[in-house]
Design a protein around this motif. Structure first.
Motif, mmCIF file in Angstrom:
data_model
loop_
_atom_site.group_PDB
_atom_site.id
_atom_site.type_symbol
_atom_site.label_atom_id
_atom_site.label_comp_id
_atom_site.label_asym_id
_atom_site.label_seq_id
_atom_site.Cartn_x
_atom_site.Cartn_y
_atom_site.Cartn_z
ATOM 1 N N ALA A 95 0.832 -1.208 0.000
ATOM 2 C CA ALA A 95 0.000 0.000 0.000
ATOM 3 C C ALA A 95 0.867 1.259 0.000
ATOM 4 O O ALA A 95 0.567 2.233 -0.705
ATOM 5 C CB ALA A 95 -0.924 -0.008 1.218
ATOM 6 N N LEU A 96 1.964 1.222 0.764
ATOM 7 C CA LEU A 96 2.867 2.370 0.786
ATOM 8 C C LEU A 96 3.600 2.515 -0.545
ATOM 9 O O LEU A 96 3.782 3.631 -1.046
ATOM 10 C CB LEU A 96 3.867 2.228 1.939
ATOM 11 C CG LEU A 96 4.877 3.367 2.088
ATOM 12 C CD1 LEU A 96 4.168 4.693 2.340
ATOM 13 C CD2 LEU A 96 5.850 3.077 3.222
ATOM 14 N N GLN A 139 1.549 -9.063 7.272
ATOM 15 C CA GLN A 139 0.869 -8.314 6.217
ATOM 16 C C GLN A 139 1.361 -6.869 6.171
ATOM 17 O O GLN A 139 1.479 -6.282 5.096
ATOM 18 C CB GLN A 139 -0.642 -8.347 6.442
ATOM 19 C CG GLN A 139 -1.435 -7.615 5.358
ATOM 20 C CD GLN A 139 -2.919 -7.709 5.570
ATOM 21 O OE1 GLN A 139 -3.383 -8.328 6.520
ATOM 22 N NE2 GLN A 139 -3.683 -7.092 4.699
ATOM 23 N N GLU A 140 1.663 -6.300 7.328
ATOM 24 C CA GLU A 140 2.141 -4.921 7.360
ATOM 25 C C GLU A 140 3.567 -4.801 6.834
ATOM 26 O O GLU A 140 3.882 -3.870 6.097
ATOM 27 C CB GLU A 140 2.070 -4.365 8.792
ATOM 28 C CG GLU A 140 0.669 -4.300 9.381
ATOM 29 C CD GLU A 140 -0.206 -3.265 8.708
ATOM 30 O OE1 GLU A 140 0.339 -2.400 7.992
ATOM 31 O OE2 GLU A 140 -1.437 -3.312 8.891
ATOM 32 N N VAL A 141 4.444 -5.745 7.211
ATOM 33 C CA VAL A 141 5.849 -5.644 6.799
ATOM 34 C C VAL A 141 6.087 -6.204 5.408
ATOM 35 O O VAL A 141 7.160 -5.984 4.827
ATOM 36 C CB VAL A 141 6.769 -6.355 7.812
ATOM 37 C CG1 VAL A 141 6.577 -5.786 9.207
ATOM 38 C CG2 VAL A 141 6.520 -7.865 7.817
ATOM 39 N N GLY A 142 5.111 -6.918 4.844
ATOM 40 C CA GLY A 142 5.289 -7.503 3.525
ATOM 41 C C GLY A 142 5.564 -8.994 3.624
ATOM 42 O O GLY A 142 6.502 -9.410 4.327
ATOM 43 N N PHE A 143 4.759 -9.789 2.946
ATOM 44 C CA PHE A 143 4.902 -11.240 3.048
ATOM 45 C C PHE A 143 6.257 -11.713 2.541
ATOM 46 O O PHE A 143 6.811 -12.694 3.034
ATOM 47 C CB PHE A 143 3.776 -11.929 2.265
ATOM 48 C CG PHE A 143 2.497 -12.059 3.034
ATOM 49 C CD1 PHE A 143 2.180 -13.219 3.711
ATOM 50 C CD2 PHE A 143 1.609 -10.996 3.115
ATOM 51 C CE1 PHE A 143 1.000 -13.337 4.431
ATOM 52 C CE2 PHE A 143 0.423 -11.101 3.830
ATOM 53 C CZ PHE A 143 0.120 -12.272 4.489
ATOM 54 N N GLN A 197 1.482 6.680 9.515
ATOM 55 C CA GLN A 197 0.383 5.785 9.864
ATOM 56 C C GLN A 197 0.825 4.327 9.827
ATOM 57 O O GLN A 197 0.465 3.529 10.700
ATOM 58 C CB GLN A 197 -0.787 6.004 8.906
ATOM 59 C CG GLN A 197 -1.383 7.408 8.935
ATOM 60 C CD GLN A 197 -2.159 7.687 10.201
ATOM 61 O OE1 GLN A 197 -2.463 6.793 10.984
ATOM 62 N NE2 GLN A 197 -2.493 8.949 10.423
ATOM 63 N N LEU A 198 1.612 3.975 8.816
ATOM 64 C CA LEU A 198 2.084 2.588 8.709
ATOM 65 C C LEU A 198 2.999 2.236 9.875
ATOM 66 O O LEU A 198 2.922 1.121 10.419
ATOM 67 C CB LEU A 198 2.819 2.405 7.379
ATOM 68 C CG LEU A 198 3.458 1.032 7.155
ATOM 69 C CD1 LEU A 198 2.402 -0.064 7.151
ATOM 70 C CD2 LEU A 198 4.255 1.013 5.849
ATOM 71 N N THR A 199 3.852 3.154 10.272
ATOM 72 C CA THR A 199 4.747 2.907 11.407
ATOM 73 C C THR A 199 3.957 2.608 12.673
ATOM 74 O O THR A 199 4.294 1.695 13.435
ATOM 75 C CB THR A 199 5.662 4.121 11.627
ATOM 76 O OG1 THR A 199 6.455 4.345 10.456
ATOM 77 C CG2 THR A 199 6.584 3.893 12.815
ATOM 78 N N PHE A 200 2.884 3.357 12.886
ATOM 79 C CA PHE A 200 2.051 3.094 14.068
ATOM 80 C C PHE A 200 1.372 1.734 13.952
ATOM 81 O O PHE A 200 1.294 0.987 14.943
ATOM 82 C CB PHE A 200 1.007 4.196 14.224
ATOM 83 C CG PHE A 200 -0.007 3.887 15.295
ATOM 84 C CD1 PHE A 200 0.342 3.925 16.637
ATOM 85 C CD2 PHE A 200 -1.309 3.536 14.959
ATOM 86 C CE1 PHE A 200 -0.596 3.639 17.628
ATOM 87 C CE2 PHE A 200 -2.247 3.239 15.933
ATOM 88 C CZ PHE A 200 -1.884 3.292 17.276
#
Length: 440
Positions: free
Chosen positions: A63-64, A233-237, A153-156
């Motif tokens: 997304a980023l 999912q946030e850090v990338g699979f 936002q992603l960092t949080f």
């Protein structure tokens, strides 16, 4: 052959040459190469810390990465905005004896046919190109600040999911310890039952309590698997292996910053507020561009003509008379847009202050709860459980007292771990509200 005949033949060939240039006999364009894949030649980290998780997310979160392409798109629009108008080429041939083929002679082309060729250019007035470029650059600056806010936002989100994994792991460790400890209690109770020192009803109660501890272990394992999946999912699979884990533990880090210092830091650091400021600048650029577009452009054309055996040149000048359309509607709209962005800027500043106050109060409230537990409640629950367990094994305490002390200890430990996780989440929320991970 006369010069006029050669000129006529050249003018007749111009359309064919232009058509040939537009349709060259060349192979079709090659298919653009596929985007490069992530480099998997290096081993993926099996255990990651919070800072590593944030770094991986900023590098691999899709997304980023998609949001970052908007910066490149805006930069491409800067290139478009800086382009000058293309010159125009026009030509024509008149009075050709198409229905009288016998007249296709050099003398006819020289004296009776007419050939014209012209080159025109649009001269932009009001420095339109410069204003277009500045408006595009200001729009890029806004987009860049918005993407930076996406990173905030992603960092949080990564930090929050990381804390959830730590809580799940801590809960799993507690459930496993309780199960192992209670398993020994069951073994002692069975020995007492065989010796006639315990009733069968009390033994069944002990075994049923063991089932609860087993259920707690499985529930904690499931919670950790789900938390790890959300973090991945946030850090990338593709950035971590399937069996990855985190390193770290629930910890208390006191914060001594004052509210006023945090507010001032947030007003300097929050990228969404910076985007609001830049939005006002971009709105002013749009107003300047609208005023420049109200200036009428000058179109100049030079034509070369050959007719009746005479060659001549002609200049044509064309400009709109700004009697009705002076771009007044767009100019008025941009003025209102400036007011809109100024109000959005004020709203963004107020939202920043509100976020900081909310995060500060949440952090202080969770800090007070942590201090209550660290002030003796955790140790008291541990001692009470140990004393009751020892007394029960020696036959000096009832089963009811022992089970009650187990429930109290377990509830206290779970509440303490959840309080630590809530404090760490509140700390990450404070960092998000301020806009930086380095607090004063």
């Amino acid at each position: 052959m006369r010069k006029g005949t050669v000129l006529a033949a050249a003018l007749l060939a111009l359309p064919l040459c232009a058509f040939a240039q537009q349709n060259p006999a060349s192979p079709p364009p090659a298919v653009p190469p596929a985007p490069p894949r992530a480099d998997t030649s290096h081993p993926l980290p099996a255990r990651i810390s919070l800072e590593e998780a944030i770094r991986l997310a900023l590098q691999h979160n899709h997304a980023l990465l998609a949001a970052r392409t908007s910066i490149l798109q805006n930069q491409a629009q800067e290139t478009t905005a800086n382009l000058r108008p293309n010159p125009t080429l026009s030509w024509d041939t008149q009075f050709l004896p198409i229905f009288q083929p016998n007249n296709f002679t050099a003398n006819y082309f020289e004296n009776d046919a007419q050939f014209d060729i012209g080159v025109g250019y649009l001269f932009e007035r009001g420095r339109k190109r410069q204003h277009r470029l500045q408006a595009a650059k200001d729009a890029t600056a806004v987009t860049r600040a918005q993407v930076t806010d996406n990173e905030r936002q992603l960092t949080f989100n990564v930090s929050q999911q990381f804390v959830n994994v730590l809580l799940a792991q801590s809960t799993l460790d507690l459930a496993q310890q309780d199960y192992d400890s209670f398993q020994k209690t069951v073994e002692i109770s069975e020995a007492r039952f065989k010796a006639g020192d315990m009733s069968e009803g009390d033994l069944l109660k002990i075994k049923l309590q063991l089932l609860q501890f087993q259920s707690d272990v499985f529930t904690a394992k499931l919670a950790k698997v789900q938390a790890l999946a959300s973090l991945r999912q946030e850090v990338g699979f593709e950035s971590v292996p399937d069996n990855f884990d985190v390193e770290g533990e629930l910890d208390y880090q006191p914060v001594h910053s004052g509210l006023d210092d945090l507010k001032a830091l947030a007003l300097r650091s929050r990228p969404d507020l910076q985007a609001a400021y830049l939005g006002v600048t971009a709105a002013h650029s749009q107003e300047t561009l609208a005023e420049a577009n109200g200036k009428r452009d000058l179109n100049v054309t030079f034509d070369y003509s050959h007719v009746g055996g005479v060659s001549s040149g002609t200049f044509f000048f064309n400009i709109d008379l700004p009697i009705f359309d002076r771009n007044q509607g767009e100019i008025a709209r941009t003025k209102y847009a400036i007011r809109q962005f100024e109000e959005q800027q004020n709203e963004a500043a107020e939202q920043v202050i509100t976020d900081v106050v909310d995060a500060y109060e949440a952090l202080r409230s969770n800090d007070q709860i942590i201090q209550l537990y660290r002030g003796g409640y955790v140790d008291d629950a541990q001692k009470s459980r140990d004393i009751t367990e020892y007394a029960y094994r020696k036959g000096a305490a009832s089963l009811l007292d022992f089970l009650d002390s187990e429930r109290t200890y377990r509830a206290n430990q779970l509440a303490y771990r959840q309080a630590l996780a809530s404090y760490m989440t509140a700390l990450e929320q404070m960092r998000q509200a301020v806009g930086t991970r380095t607090l004063p």
